[in-house]
Design a protein around this motif. Structure first.
Motif, PDB file in Angstrom:
ATOM      1  N   PHE A   1       0.837  -1.203   0.000  1.00  0.00           N
ATOM      2  CA  PHE A   1       0.000   0.000   0.000  1.00  0.00           C
ATOM      3  C   PHE A   1       0.872   1.253   0.000  1.00  0.00           C
ATOM      4  CE2 PHE A   1      -2.221   3.417   2.254  1.00  0.00           C
ATOM      5  CZ  PHE A   1      -3.388   3.521   1.512  1.00  0.00           C
ATOM      6  N   TYR A   2       1.924   1.251   0.816  1.00  0.00           N
ATOM      7  CA  TYR A   2       2.842   2.396   0.888  1.00  0.00           C
ATOM      8  C   TYR A   2       3.567   2.596  -0.445  1.00  0.00           C
ATOM      9  CZ  TYR A   2       7.309   4.722   1.921  1.00  0.00           C
ATOM     10  OH  TYR A   2       8.418   5.527   1.886  1.00  0.00           O
ATOM     11  N   LEU A   3       4.061   1.510  -1.017  1.00  0.00           N
ATOM     12  CA  LEU A   3       4.841   1.618  -2.254  1.00  0.00           C
ATOM     13  C   LEU A   3       3.978   1.954  -3.462  1.00  0.00           C
ATOM     14  CD1 LEU A   3       7.330  -1.373  -1.797  1.00  0.00           C
ATOM     15  CD2 LEU A   3       7.782   1.070  -1.459  1.00  0.00           C
ATOM     16  N   ASN A   4       2.688   1.758  -3.350  1.00  0.00           N
ATOM     17  CA  ASN A   4       1.789   2.015  -4.471  1.00  0.00           C
ATOM     18  C   ASN A   4       1.750   3.487  -4.873  1.00  0.00           C
ATOM     19  OD1 ASN A   4      -0.213   0.919  -6.338  1.00  0.00           O
ATOM     20  ND2 ASN A   4      -1.708   2.129  -5.185  1.00  0.00           N
ATOM     21  N   GLN A   5       2.218   4.394  -3.992  1.00  0.00           N
ATOM     22  CA  GLN A   5       2.188   5.815  -4.319  1.00  0.00           C
ATOM     23  C   GLN A   5       3.349   6.240  -5.229  1.00  0.00           C
ATOM     24  OE1 GLN A   5       2.764   8.256  -0.664  1.00  0.00           O
ATOM     25  NE2 GLN A   5       3.572   6.403   0.272  1.00  0.00           N
ATOM     26  N   PHE A   6       4.286   5.322  -5.488  1.00  0.00           N
ATOM     27  CA  PHE A   6       5.426   5.649  -6.356  1.00  0.00           C
ATOM     28  C   PHE A   6       5.138   5.248  -7.801  1.00  0.00           C
ATOM     29  CE2 PHE A   6       7.315   5.231  -2.125  1.00  0.00           C
ATOM     30  CZ  PHE A   6       8.017   6.429  -2.043  1.00  0.00           C
ATOM     31  N   ASP A   7       5.719   6.034  -8.722  1.00  0.00           N
ATOM     32  CA  ASP A   7       5.526   5.784 -10.152  1.00  0.00           C
ATOM     33  C   ASP A   7       6.608   4.897 -10.746  1.00  0.00           C
ATOM     34  OD1 ASP A   7       3.268   7.690 -10.428  1.00  0.00           O
ATOM     35  OD2 ASP A   7       4.805   9.160  -9.911  1.00  0.00           O
ATOM     36  N   GLY A   8       7.744   4.793 -10.050  1.00  0.00           N
ATOM     37  CA  GLY A   8       8.842   3.990 -10.556  1.00  0.00           C
ATOM     38  C   GLY A   8       9.777   3.605  -9.427  1.00  0.00           C
ATOM     39  N   PHE A   9      10.623   2.603  -9.708  1.00  0.00           N
ATOM     40  CA  PHE A   9      11.490   2.067  -8.668  1.00  0.00           C
ATOM     41  C   PHE A   9      12.889   1.821  -9.224  1.00  0.00           C
ATOM     42  CE2 PHE A   9       7.157   0.837  -7.813  1.00  0.00           C
ATOM     43  CZ  PHE A   9       6.993   1.227  -6.486  1.00  0.00           C
ATOM     44  N   GLY A  10      13.889   2.113  -8.405  1.00  0.00           N
ATOM     45  CA  GLY A  10      15.280   1.854  -8.755  1.00  0.00           C
ATOM     46  C   GLY A  10      15.900   0.914  -7.745  1.00  0.00           C
ATOM     47  N   CYS A  11      16.920   0.189  -8.166  1.00  0.00           N
ATOM     48  CA  CYS A  11      17.640  -0.742  -7.296  1.00  0.00           C
ATOM     49  C   CYS A  11      19.129  -0.522  -7.470  1.00  0.00           C
ATOM     50  CB  CYS A  11      17.285  -2.189  -7.641  1.00  0.00           C
ATOM     51  SG  CYS A  11      15.533  -2.566  -7.443  1.00  0.00           S
ATOM     52  N   ARG A  12      19.852  -0.546  -6.355  1.00  0.00           N
ATOM     53  CA  ARG A  12      21.277  -0.235  -6.383  1.00  0.00           C
ATOM     54  C   ARG A  12      22.150  -1.422  -6.774  1.00  0.00           C
ATOM     55  NH1 ARG A  12      23.817   3.615  -6.815  1.00  0.00           N
ATOM     56  NH2 ARG A  12      24.871   4.096  -4.868  1.00  0.00           N
ATOM     57  N   SER A  13      21.546  -2.587  -6.984  1.00  0.00           N
ATOM     58  CA  SER A  13      22.303  -3.741  -7.462  1.00  0.00           C
ATOM     59  C   SER A  13      21.346  -4.776  -8.025  1.00  0.00           C
ATOM     60  CB  SER A  13      23.124  -4.377  -6.320  1.00  0.00           C
ATOM     61  OG  SER A  13      22.275  -5.057  -5.401  1.00  0.00           O
ATOM     62  N   ILE A  14      21.905  -5.740  -8.746  1.00  0.00           N
ATOM     63  CA  ILE A  14      21.099  -6.814  -9.321  1.00  0.00           C
ATOM     64  C   ILE A  14      20.479  -7.664  -8.219  1.00  0.00           C
ATOM     65  CG2 ILE A  14      21.262  -8.996 -10.592  1.00  0.00           C
ATOM     66  CD1 ILE A  14      23.186  -7.646 -12.503  1.00  0.00           C
ATOM     67  N   SER A  15      21.236  -7.933  -7.154  1.00  0.00           N
ATOM     68  CA  SER A  15      20.700  -8.762  -6.067  1.00  0.00           C
ATOM     69  C   SER A  15      19.533  -8.072  -5.374  1.00  0.00           C
ATOM     70  CB  SER A  15      21.798  -9.093  -5.057  1.00  0.00           C
ATOM     71  OG  SER A  15      22.354  -7.927  -4.487  1.00  0.00           O
ATOM     72  N   ILE A  16      19.603  -6.748  -5.210  1.00  0.00           N
ATOM     73  CA  ILE A  16      18.492  -5.997  -4.622  1.00  0.00           C
ATOM     74  C   ILE A  16      17.274  -6.067  -5.537  1.00  0.00           C
ATOM     75  CG2 ILE A  16      17.698  -3.664  -4.001  1.00  0.00           C
ATOM     76  CD1 ILE A  16      20.549  -3.100  -3.025  1.00  0.00           C
ATOM     77  N   ARG A  17      17.489  -5.905  -6.832  1.00  0.00           N
ATOM     78  CA  ARG A  17      16.375  -5.971  -7.791  1.00  0.00           C
ATOM     79  C   ARG A  17      15.696  -7.338  -7.742  1.00  0.00           C
ATOM     80  NH1 ARG A  17      17.319  -5.010 -14.170  1.00  0.00           N
ATOM     81  NH2 ARG A  17      18.507  -6.934 -13.902  1.00  0.00           N
ATOM     82  N   SER A  18      16.498  -8.388  -7.659  1.00  0.00           N
ATOM     83  CA  SER A  18      15.954  -9.735  -7.617  1.00  0.00           C
ATOM     84  C   SER A  18      15.122  -9.952  -6.356  1.00  0.00           C
ATOM     85  CB  SER A  18      17.096 -10.759  -7.674  1.00  0.00           C
ATOM     86  OG  SER A  18      16.609 -12.065  -7.517  1.00  0.00           O
ATOM     87  N   GLU A  19      15.634  -9.495  -5.214  1.00  0.00           N
ATOM     88  CA  GLU A  19      14.922  -9.667  -3.946  1.00  0.00           C
ATOM     89  C   GLU A  19      13.651  -8.820  -3.897  1.00  0.00           C
ATOM     90  OE1 GLU A  19      15.467 -11.684  -0.956  1.00  0.00           O
ATOM     91  OE2 GLU A  19      16.271 -12.695  -2.733  1.00  0.00           O
TER      92      GLU A  19
END
Length: 390
Positions: A159-177
């Motif tokens: 619910f909290y994250l739904n207010q964002f339009d896009g997401f970034g990740c600082r590494s491939i492992s973070i993106r995967s998780e």
């Protein structure tokens, strides 16, 4: 573009009782300013519960608000006292207070951002970013966000994250998780290094072609538990080749590591150089054959890219922040962090490596570093975060 950036780390607040921290986020901001964008920083500093002091008790209920500038970047510092051990988010009544203060700050300064970027978004859980109308909202995840997800109910997090339009990740492992845990597919937003620090190509070519007789190894970083410098020292006790190791940096583990070197009688091979400037650190990399840092956890680690830019053969950690930038056997080497035998095998393999293969790896690593300058990474980040903004 007008950018309002939320973060829980930023330099320049030492005069206000905030410990110095990494400048990684500031390097992005600095490049965006060079490109003509306007940036204001909302800096939420959370004092750990173990550091509660009488003079900080006011921060529990009302926080502290300070405006300052760092290299001409306007920073609005909001300092609060955490009340739960190992937490990295405010209590609900504190977040309500913080929301009110931020709203007043935005009104006072007449800030009208086109883009809001939030680093460490789970540290702001409970904050209502939807109150900022008419702008894109982008959240960038670090390791501590991923480890913190399980502390919150999944429904609340989504619910909290739904207010964002896009997401970034600082590494491939973070993106995967992030994708596995909350079904969000983020874009990679890597840091870069200063192009002025990158060694000349002719030097890299000569360095790649020279023979390794006594392997010169360097570690550069904070001497803290997650850096696993003790694993490096334990590995050097059992390797079967001539070497010298320089440990550049200082920190809470320094005395313990010095005692370990003394216990293993490695003082003739291992030197502690203490904390040095970034430029001096680069010089040590330039002189070294191999750079080793087997951290766990590690969000990214600019120092790997700096080492690659100086012609070092780089050894990093599998499944940590640098995995994916460093590709094992291609432009560097990756080992399981904490595994002495794996690190020993890798270093002994590097010592025996054929000249053609060594040259190929070093030149590929240099090409990687050239593609990851501050300017290029900052532009890429803003393209991703500001997607759709005219």
């Amino acid at each position: 573009m007008k950018i309002l950036l939320f973060t829980t780390i930023y330099p320049g607040a030492e005069d206000y009782g905030v410990p110095a921290d990494t400048k990684a986020i500031h390097y992005f901001v600095r490049e965006w300013e060079k490109q003509g964008h306007e940036i204001d920083i909302i800096y939420l500093y959370q004092n750990a519960i173990k550091r509660i002091k009488p003079q900080t008790m006011k921060e529990i209920f009302d926080g502290t608000e300070i405006d300052y500038a760092y290299e001409n970047v306007p920073v609005h510092l909001f300092r609060y006292q955490l009340l739960v051990p190992h937490a990295n988010e405010l209590m609900p009544f504190q977040m309500t207070n913080f929301q009110t203060k931020v709203n007043r700050c935005v009104e006072r300064l007449a800030l009208q951002p086109n883009l809001i970027i939030v680093h460490f978004p789970l540290s702001y859980i409970g904050f209502d970013f939807s109150r900022f109308h008419g702008c894109r909202k982008f959240a960038t995840f670090h390791n501590c966000d991923i480890t913190g997800i399980e502390k919150f109910k999944l429904e609340r997090t989504k619910f909290y994250l739904n207010q964002f339009d896009g997401f970034g990740c600082r590494s491939i492992s973070i993106r995967s998780e992030l994708n596995r845990r909350v079904d969000i597919k983020g874009s990679l937003v890597y840091s870069g290094i200063s192009s002025g620090l990158i060694a000349d190509y002719n030097f890299i070519q000569r360095k790649a072609e020279r023979n390794i007789d006594v392997m010169k190894i360097v570690f550069c970083g904070n001497l803290i538990p997650l850096k696993n410098v003790d694993i490096l020292i334990r590995t050097m006790k059992v390797v079967n080749f001539p070497y010298c190791l320089e440990i550049v940096g200082s920190g809470s583990e320094e005395k313990k590591l010095i005692r370990l070197v003394e216990e293993f009688d490695l003082g003739d091979h291992i030197r502690f150089l203490g904390r040095v400037t970034r430029e001096e650190s680069i010089k040590h990399m330039k002189d070294a054959d191999v750079f080793v840092m087997v951290s766990k956890p590690e969000t990214f680690g600019l120092v790997y890219i700096e080492a690659m830019s100086q012609g070092c053969l780089v050894v990093g950690s599998k499944n940590e922040g640098i995995d994916g930038v460093v590709k094992d056997g291609d432009n560097g080497f990756l080992v399981e962090p904490g595994n002495v035998e794996a690190l020993k095998s890798t270093l002994e393999g590097i010592y025996r490596i054929g000249n053609e293969q060594k040259i190929n790896i070093i030149l590929k690593a240099y090409k990687t570093a050239m593609s990851m300058t501050d300017e290029l990474m900052a532009s890429s980040y803003l393209d991703i975060a500001g997607r759709g903004i005219g």
